[in-house]
Design an enzyme around this catalytic site. Structure first.
Site, PDB file in Angstrom:
ATOM      1  N   SER A  73      67.721 -46.605  71.141  1.00 53.94           N
ATOM      2  CA  SER A  73      68.290 -47.481  70.096  1.00 53.94           C
ATOM      3  C   SER A  73      68.309 -47.382  68.775  1.00 53.94           C
ATOM      4  O   SER A  73      68.607 -47.899  67.983  1.00 53.94           O
ATOM      5  CB  SER A  73      67.748 -49.029  70.482  1.00 53.94           C
ATOM      6  OG  SER A  73      68.534 -49.464  71.649  1.00 53.94           O
ATOM      7  N   GLY A 239      63.493 -48.261  69.573  1.00 54.55           N
ATOM      8  CA  GLY A 239      64.158 -47.614  70.625  1.00 54.55           C
ATOM      9  C   GLY A 239      63.184 -47.622  71.888  1.00 54.55           C
ATOM     10  O   GLY A 239      62.010 -47.018  71.530  1.00 54.55           O
TER      11      GLY A 239
END
EC number: 3.5.2.6
Length: 291
Positions: A73, A239
């Site tokens: 992410s 992430g």
């Protein structure tokens, strides 16, 4: 008295040989940091990549910084920045509304799921992707841009020849060892993050919006932020993915010091390994010591 004499002698040597002393000290400090990061990586059982840029003098602290890691992410920063770039020539773009259907939802949609059968603006999607890591929001940004390859093309326009986005959420998080898809290097990401948040890659209004989104992130309290003094200001994007992949990229404003840009990427050998945000916090503490 002897202690004072020793101190005076050391000061005399430092005054007489400042360049030599400074060079030796910096070399010793750099070796210490490398050794600490190596020890951290070894004890974690995974692979750790770190890149820190000190914007006061553009000096760097690097550890496996030219190796590829799955972005997961953290790639959302590039997608959101690409939309912000478009908004420089279309002042109404961020208010453009995008339909959200139940079929759009994927594995993690804390914001988008509240708008099913409704709409969200591109600005709301950017905030959802960066501040809550909403995967549907990320997919909508990618779709607006024209696909993952357009996000990569935006990176190339910034001079980043390393970043590559190949898939959408959630498959971009597979993080298979050796798979080049959806990867970058810590150093490349640090340089691009610096350009986007502190440089001229975006116009001032868009740059400020990106920084505001990053400062408002809700998912990073246990990662880079956990390794820093509480009084420092941080904007970051986390992430995570398979193989215990655990990432965080940040712009940091220490007290009385120019900003730092820090990228920490970590992955592990086992597909079902747990995330290790503590490793990122420890790495952040090591590389920012002394600032």
């Amino acid at each position: 008295m002897m202690t004072q004499s020793i101190r005076r002698s050391m000061l005399t040597v430092m005054a007489t040989l400042p360049l030599l002393f400074s060079s030796a000290t910096l070399h010793a400090q750099a070796n210490s940091v490398q050794q600490q990061l190596e020890a951290l990586e070894k004890s974690s059982g995974g692979r750790l990549g770190v890149a820190l840029i000190n914007t006061a003098d553009n000096s760097q602290i690097l550890y496996l910084a030219d190796e590829r890691f799955a972005m997961c992410s953290t790639s959302k920063v590039m997608a959101a920045a690409a939309v912000l770039k478009q908004s420089e020539s279309d002042k109404h773009l961020l208010n453009q509304r995008v339909e959200i259907k139940a079929s759009d939802l994927v594995n993690y949609n804390p914001i988008a799921e509240k708008h099913v059968n409704g709409t969200m603006t591109l600005a709301e999607l950017g905030a959802g992707a960066l501040q809550y890591s909403d995967n549907t929001a990320m997919n909508k940004l990618i779709a607006h841009l024209g696909g993952p390859d357009k996000v990569t093309a935006f990176a190339r326009s910034l001079g980043d020849e390393t970043f590559r986005l190949d898939r959408t959420e959630p498959t971009l998080n597979s993080a298979i060892p050796g798979d080049p898809r959806d990867t970058t290097t810590p150093l490349a990401m640090a340089q691009t993050l610096k350009n986007l948040t502190l440089g001229k890659a975006l116009a001032e209004t868009q740059r400020a919006q990106l920084v505001t989104w990053l400062k408002g992130n809700t998912t990073g309290s246990a990662s880079i932020r956990a390794g820093l003094p509480k009084c420092w200001v941080v904007g970051d994007k986390t992430g995570s993915g398979d193989y215990g992949t655990t990432n965080d990229i940040a712009v940091i404003w220490p007290e009385n010091h120019a900003p730092l840009v820090l990228v920490t990427y970590f992955t592990q050998p086992e597909q079902k390994a747990e995330s290790r945000r503590d490793v990122l916090a420890a790495a952040a503490k090591i590389v920012t010591h002394g600032f």
